[in-house]
Motif scaffolding. Structure first.
Motif, PDB file in Angstrom:
ATOM      1  N   MET A 171       0.828  -1.201   0.000  1.00 30.67           N
ATOM      2  CA  MET A 171       0.000   0.000   0.000  1.00 30.67           C
ATOM      3  C   MET A 171       0.869   1.261   0.000  1.00 30.67           C
TER       4      MET A 171
ATOM      5  N   ASN B  41      -5.903   2.859   1.616  1.00 30.73           N
ATOM      6  CA  ASN B  41      -7.169   2.159   1.824  1.00 30.73           C
ATOM      7  C   ASN B  41      -7.058   1.029   2.837  1.00 30.73           C
ATOM      8  N   LEU B  42      -5.908   0.880   3.455  1.00 29.42           N
ATOM      9  CA  LEU B  42      -5.663  -0.268   4.328  1.00 29.42           C
ATOM     10  C   LEU B  42      -5.986   0.089   5.777  1.00 29.42           C
TER      11      LEU B  42
ATOM     12  N   HIS C  40     -11.020  -7.426   6.293  1.00 33.33           N
ATOM     13  CA  HIS C  40     -10.742  -6.311   5.389  1.00 33.33           C
ATOM     14  C   HIS C  40      -9.292  -6.322   4.919  1.00 33.33           C
TER      15      HIS C  40
ATOM     16  N   VAL D  80      -8.235  -6.491   0.969  1.00 31.93           N
ATOM     17  CA  VAL D  80      -7.347  -5.517   0.327  1.00 31.93           C
ATOM     18  C   VAL D  80      -6.075  -6.210  -0.152  1.00 31.93           C
TER      19      VAL D  80
ATOM     20  N   GLN E 192      -6.875  -7.673  -3.365  1.00 33.60           N
ATOM     21  CA  GLN E 192      -7.035  -6.595  -4.331  1.00 33.60           C
ATOM     22  C   GLN E 192      -5.686  -6.161  -4.907  1.00 33.60           C
ATOM     23  N   TYR E 193      -4.676  -6.069  -4.035  1.00 34.28           N
ATOM     24  CA  TYR E 193      -3.386  -5.511  -4.442  1.00 34.28           C
ATOM     25  C   TYR E 193      -2.390  -6.576  -4.892  1.00 34.28           C
TER      26      TYR E 193
ATOM     27  N   ARG F 118      -8.005  -1.967  -7.964  1.00 34.08           N
ATOM     28  CA  ARG F 118      -7.679  -1.288  -6.708  1.00 34.08           C
ATOM     29  C   ARG F 118      -8.613  -0.109  -6.439  1.00 34.08           C
TER      30      ARG F 118
ATOM     31  N   ALA G  19     -14.389  -2.841  -1.050  1.00 35.41           N
ATOM     32  CA  ALA G  19     -14.362  -4.239  -0.643  1.00 35.41           C
ATOM     33  C   ALA G  19     -15.622  -4.990  -1.067  1.00 35.41           C
TER      34      ALA G  19
END
Length: 306
Positions: A1, A50-51, A239, A243, A246-247, A255, A259
């Protein structure tokens, strides 16, 4: 991130905030009256980009900035050595202890000043500025900004503030200008950039609301306060995993999705496995929106050295 934010923004946003968690019913331990009179808890958290890196559930009768030291220090420990966070905070964190902690750690910050008592001396300074001190920060000239310097009572030294002045509301002229005040740490960034960065705090509020909405965390399920703390810790872990997928597993354009969208279009996609001509096939419905996500993840998993 951290790598993602530094590459796309050039700076690292760290958002620290608290949100009220309302409860319905009489038998929730530690549920107390919130600012709106409803009973509930406070959920305080910190985000790097976003983390959702830190969180803690508190009883409803604590200050909105309760536990700020644990949140801020926890985030700083996670940052790579030599990297500086840019902490975006609302007016609940406008106090000398928060500022002292961030200064000691060598972090940048931008904090809203909205309380009438705190704004009063800043307003007097802003109104006394000569016109040449104001700089236009929008192309249409609707907004102007300036630096002011003030040492709040009980604070160890003078602080730097950005004041934003608006003389118009759209096409309508204001009878009196409006003023917005922001405590800042890095004057060298310039007025326009400081205001631009601080206003991204509004966008950073969405990551805090996102997990509550997407993971069903708006209302705690347990009567026991300790059990509810565990529940929200599990929500944070979920979460983090989302994420992470996602990454690490999905293409870069994914990205931008929240969620809930990852859950709907990646984790809960329905398919049917069939055997045909001695081969296995996975058949998807034609309504699937992001088959490329599944293909990208499958290729990545196959190629990765796990």
């Amino acid at each position: 991130m951290v790598e993602h934010e530094l590459f796309h923004r050039g700076w690292l946003p760290v958002f620290v905030d608290g949100t009220a968690i309302e409860v319905y019913g009489r038998y929730f331990e530690e549920a107390k009256a919130l600012y709106n009179g409803q009973k509930g808890f406070w959920l305080h958290g910190a985000f790097v980009g976003n983390l959702w890196v830190k969180q803690r559930l508190y009883p409803g009768d604590v200050h909105p900035s309760e536990g700020f030291g644990e949140l801020i220090e926890g985030v700083i420990k996670l940052l790579p050595e030599g990297e500086k966070g840019y902490f975006l905070m609302d007016a609940a964190y406008y106090n000398k202890e928060v500022v002292a902690l961030l200064k000691e750690a060598g972090q940048d910050y931008s904090i809203s000043v909205t309380h009438g008592v705190h704004k009063r001396p800043l307003l007097e300074l802003a109104r006394s500025l000569p016109e040449e001190a104001w700089e236009k920060i929008t192309d249409d000239g609707r907004e102007e900004a300036a630096f002011i310097y003030y040492q709040p009572t009980g604070w160890p030294e003078e602080e730097t503030y950005v004041v934003v002045r608006q003389k118009r509301d759209g096409k309508q002229g204001r009878l009196f200008p409006s003023y917005v005040f922001i405590l800042v740490s890095n004057e060298a960034l310039g007025l326009k950039e400081l205001v631009r960065r601080h206003r991204q705090k509004q966008g950073q509020e969405n990551p805090l609301k996102g997990p509550l909405r997407d993971l069903g965390l708006h209302h705690p399920p347990c009567q026991s306060f300790v059990a509810n703390r565990a529940y929200y810790t599990l929500g944070q872990i979920v979460h983090l995993l989302l994420v992470g997928m996602q990454y690490r597993l999905l293409p870069e354009e994914a990205r931008k999705s929240r969620a809930g969208r990852i859950i709907k279009h990646f984790l809960r996609v329905a398919a049917k496995v069939v055997r045909h001509a001695r081969r296995l096939k996975v058949l998807f419905t034609k309504q699937i929106e992001h088959l490329e996500w599944i293909h990208f993840a499958a290729c990545g998993l196959e190629a990765a050295d796990w």
